[in-house]
Design a protein around this motif. Structure first.
Motif, PDB file in Angstrom:
ATOM      1  N   LEU A 383       5.043  16.262   5.444  1.00 52.93           N
ATOM      2  CA  LEU A 383       4.536  17.321   4.574  1.00 52.93           C
ATOM      3  C   LEU A 383       3.051  17.103   4.300  1.00 52.93           C
ATOM      4  N   PRO A 384       2.316  18.180   3.954  1.00 56.10           N
ATOM      5  CA  PRO A 384       0.887  18.012   3.656  1.00 56.10           C
ATOM      6  C   PRO A 384       0.691  17.089   2.462  1.00 56.10           C
ATOM      7  N   PRO A 385      -0.085  16.006   2.612  1.00 57.69           N
ATOM      8  CA  PRO A 385      -0.192  15.019   1.531  1.00 57.69           C
ATOM      9  C   PRO A 385      -1.137  15.407   0.404  1.00 57.69           C
ATOM     10  N   ARG A 386      -2.151  16.210   0.693  1.00 61.22           N
ATOM     11  CA  ARG A 386      -3.181  16.471  -0.313  1.00 61.22           C
ATOM     12  C   ARG A 386      -2.641  17.131  -1.595  1.00 61.22           C
ATOM     13  N   PRO A 387      -1.814  18.173  -1.510  1.00 58.82           N
ATOM     14  CA  PRO A 387      -1.308  18.760  -2.760  1.00 58.82           C
ATOM     15  C   PRO A 387      -0.505  17.768  -3.596  1.00 58.82           C
ATOM     16  N   PHE A 388       0.249  16.921  -2.926  1.00 62.53           N
ATOM     17  CA  PHE A 388       1.067  15.911  -3.591  1.00 62.53           C
ATOM     18  C   PHE A 388       0.193  14.871  -4.285  1.00 62.53           C
ATOM     19  N   ASN A 390      -2.907  15.140  -5.089  1.00 58.03           N
ATOM     20  CA  ASN A 390      -3.711  15.796  -6.124  1.00 58.03           C
ATOM     21  C   ASN A 390      -2.931  15.871  -7.438  1.00 58.03           C
ATOM     22  N   LEU A 391      -1.653  16.251  -7.350  1.00 56.09           N
ATOM     23  CA  LEU A 391      -0.823  16.295  -8.556  1.00 56.09           C
ATOM     24  C   LEU A 391      -0.652  14.903  -9.158  1.00 56.09           C
ATOM     25  N   LEU A 392      -0.436  13.912  -8.309  1.00 56.84           N
ATOM     26  CA  LEU A 392      -0.268  12.554  -8.830  1.00 56.84           C
ATOM     27  C   LEU A 392      -1.520  12.068  -9.543  1.00 56.84           C
ATOM     28  N   ASN A 393      -2.698  12.444  -9.050  1.00 61.83           N
ATOM     29  CA  ASN A 393      -3.939  12.114  -9.756  1.00 61.83           C
ATOM     30  C   ASN A 393      -3.909  12.643 -11.180  1.00 61.83           C
ATOM     31  N   GLN A 394      -3.368  13.841 -11.341  1.00 64.36           N
ATOM     32  CA  GLN A 394      -3.336  14.486 -12.653  1.00 64.36           C
ATOM     33  C   GLN A 394      -2.217  13.954 -13.541  1.00 64.36           C
ATOM     34  N   MET A 395      -1.175  13.375 -12.912  1.00 69.39           N
ATOM     35  CA  MET A 395       0.031  12.997 -13.646  1.00 69.39           C
ATOM     36  C   MET A 395       0.112  11.512 -13.987  1.00 69.39           C
ATOM     37  N   LEU A 410      -9.911   8.638  -5.011  1.00 70.27           N
ATOM     38  CA  LEU A 410     -10.023   9.809  -4.144  1.00 70.27           C
ATOM     39  C   LEU A 410      -9.683  11.061  -4.934  1.00 70.27           C
ATOM     40  N   THR A 411     -10.341  12.149  -4.578  1.00 72.95           N
ATOM     41  CA  THR A 411     -10.040  13.448  -5.182  1.00 72.95           C
ATOM     42  C   THR A 411      -9.557  14.381  -4.082  1.00 72.95           C
ATOM     43  N   PHE A 412      -8.699  15.322  -4.467  1.00 70.90           N
ATOM     44  CA  PHE A 412      -8.090  16.228  -3.502  1.00 70.90           C
ATOM     45  C   PHE A 412      -8.191  17.650  -4.042  1.00 70.90           C
ATOM     46  N   SER A 413      -9.253  18.336  -3.692  1.00 70.23           N
ATOM     47  CA  SER A 413      -9.477  19.690  -4.198  1.00 70.23           C
ATOM     48  C   SER A 413      -8.801  20.694  -3.288  1.00 70.23           C
TER      49      SER A 413
END
Length: 413
Positions: A383-388, A390-395, A410-413
């Motif tokens: 699965l695409p890793p960036r959306p995942f 990115n959410l973990l960065n926020q959570m 790392l940031t995932f915009s």
């Protein structure tokens, strides 16, 4: 858009999942918590209320459930109108819960490979023995199943996918390193279910080397690394879930898993194992009582969730990846550092439970909004890793990297 979540499990990881679902209940809707012992669920709900974790007003429902009872699980899914099931119960229930999800058409998430109580360290690939045999059924039902979406397996799989896609032209090796540099101040305890924990180490150690399965003994091979934040630690080659999917889904000739153990843990483990107290096979006492030694040891050890209040220190878990980029050798370490005290203050659990419990909720959010609602079965690296990430960065689980530029988030915009 999918919503309403049924969480199956009543341990430390389930507590984290409940809190994180509550913090995102504006998206995930009604939350239900079920396990064999309803009082454990009620205790978790109490911590959610005490911490004020609910984002919008609401109450988590609790139920007693034997998840091996497929009709009962289906009935609860229908009763709660759940559209996403997060299975963080024992690895022994995976196949039963998956059947209930196929029959009801609801999305399925878990954090570990299925196991049978009387078998350990089966022939690889372990997913091929169980979960992958149901892939066609999920596809036919157009139902999503995301396997092994904890931290390891789970987040480390996403780290590997990110590295292969964005940092290398070719990858020679992925070494997953899991270090818990915390202190729970108990003589001896495991950080998650003792029965599952010990079963990982009492049989053969499987790794993927030179594009083939390689067998070793536990504690036979070790390495020492100077890691971010936690410093220098020794870890041992260990069999683990993620190797069994990464070896299939990524074109990498060497994939290994290393876990840190202190000398005290190794000594106690060795004594227990040598005496036969970690056996999964039943024995009879002189009085004619049938006992499974491993279950007895589990019963007398501390409940992993009880470690949380006094746990200090940090974890460091990541992927050390070596390969080539633009004709030059390259090495990076993609990792996360979590703090036991911070986890306890936020959700009342220790750091190991926190790292395992946050990722399935991030995955549930991606299923809810359609990003990962793929209508079939997949492991995280598919699965695409960036959306995942990115959410973990926020959570609360930020992704960091150490490379030729130094260490940074790392940031995932």
């Amino acid at each position: 858009m999918k919503k309403n979540v049924l969480i199956i499990g009543g341990g430390g990881v389930a507590q984290v999942v409940a809190h994180k679902c509550a913090q995102n209940n504006d998206v995930l809707g009604q939350i239900t918590l079920a396990s064999r012992t309803q009082s454990k669920c009620d205790a978790i709900v109490k911590t959610v209320e005490e911490k004020g974790s609910m984002k919008v007003p609401g109450k988590i429902q609790t139920f007693a459930l034997d998840a091996l009872d497929i009709p009962a699980t289906e009935e609860l899914i229908y009763k709660t109108e759940a559209q996403i099931v997060i299975n963080v119960g024992s690895a022994f229930i995976n196949m039963s819960v998956m059947t209930a999800c196929i029959n009801t058409g609801v999305a399925y998430l878990d954090t570990a490979i299925h196991e049978e109580p009387d078998k350990i360290c089966e022939e690889p690939p372990w997913y091929g023995n169980y979960e992958w045999t149901r892939k066609d059924e999920f596809a036919k039902a157009k139902t999503t199943a995301i396997l092994g979406v904890g931290f390891d397996p789970g987040v480390v799989n996403a780290f590997a996918r990110l590295a292969v896609d964005e940092y290398f032209d070719t990858v020679d090796s992925i070494d997953i390193i899991d270090i818990n540099a915390g202190n729970h101040d108990r003589y001896f305890a495991t950080n998650f279910d003792p029965e599952i924990n010990f079963r990982e180490f009492t049989g053969r150690v499987w790794s993927w080397q030179n594009r083939r399965w390689t067998k070793n003994k536990m504690f036979e091979n070790k390495r020492t690394d100077n890691l971010p934040v936690v410093g220098e630690h020794t870890s041992y080659l260990t069999g683990h879930d993620e190797i069994h999917s990464l070896s299939k889904n990524l074109d990498v000739p060497n994939i290994r898993f290393w876990m840190g153990f202190g000398e005290h843990y190794i000594t106690v483990f060795t004594v227990l194992n040598s005496l036969g107290l970690l056996s999964e096979q039943p024995v009879k006492t002189a009085e004619g009582l049938e006992v499974v030694p491993l279950k007895l040891v589990k019963a007398i050890l501390p409940d992993p969730s009880s470690l949380a209040p006094n746990y200090t220190g940090k974890t460091c878990i990541g992927d050390l990846i070596k390969g080539q980029k633009d004709g030059k050798d390259k090495e990076i370490f993609i990792f996360n550092v979590a703090d036991h005290k911070d986890a306890y203050e936020e959700v009342g659990s220790q750091g190991i439970s926190y790292t395992a419990g946050v990722p399935p909720v991030a995955a549930a959010l991606l299923i809810a909004d359609g990003t990962w609602d793929i209508g079939t079965m997949a492991n995280v690296e598919e699965l695409p890793p960036r959306p995942f990430l990115n959410l973990l960065n926020q959570m609360g689980l930020p992704t960091c990297i150490r490379d030729e530029k130094g260490e940074r988030q790392l940031t995932f915009s």
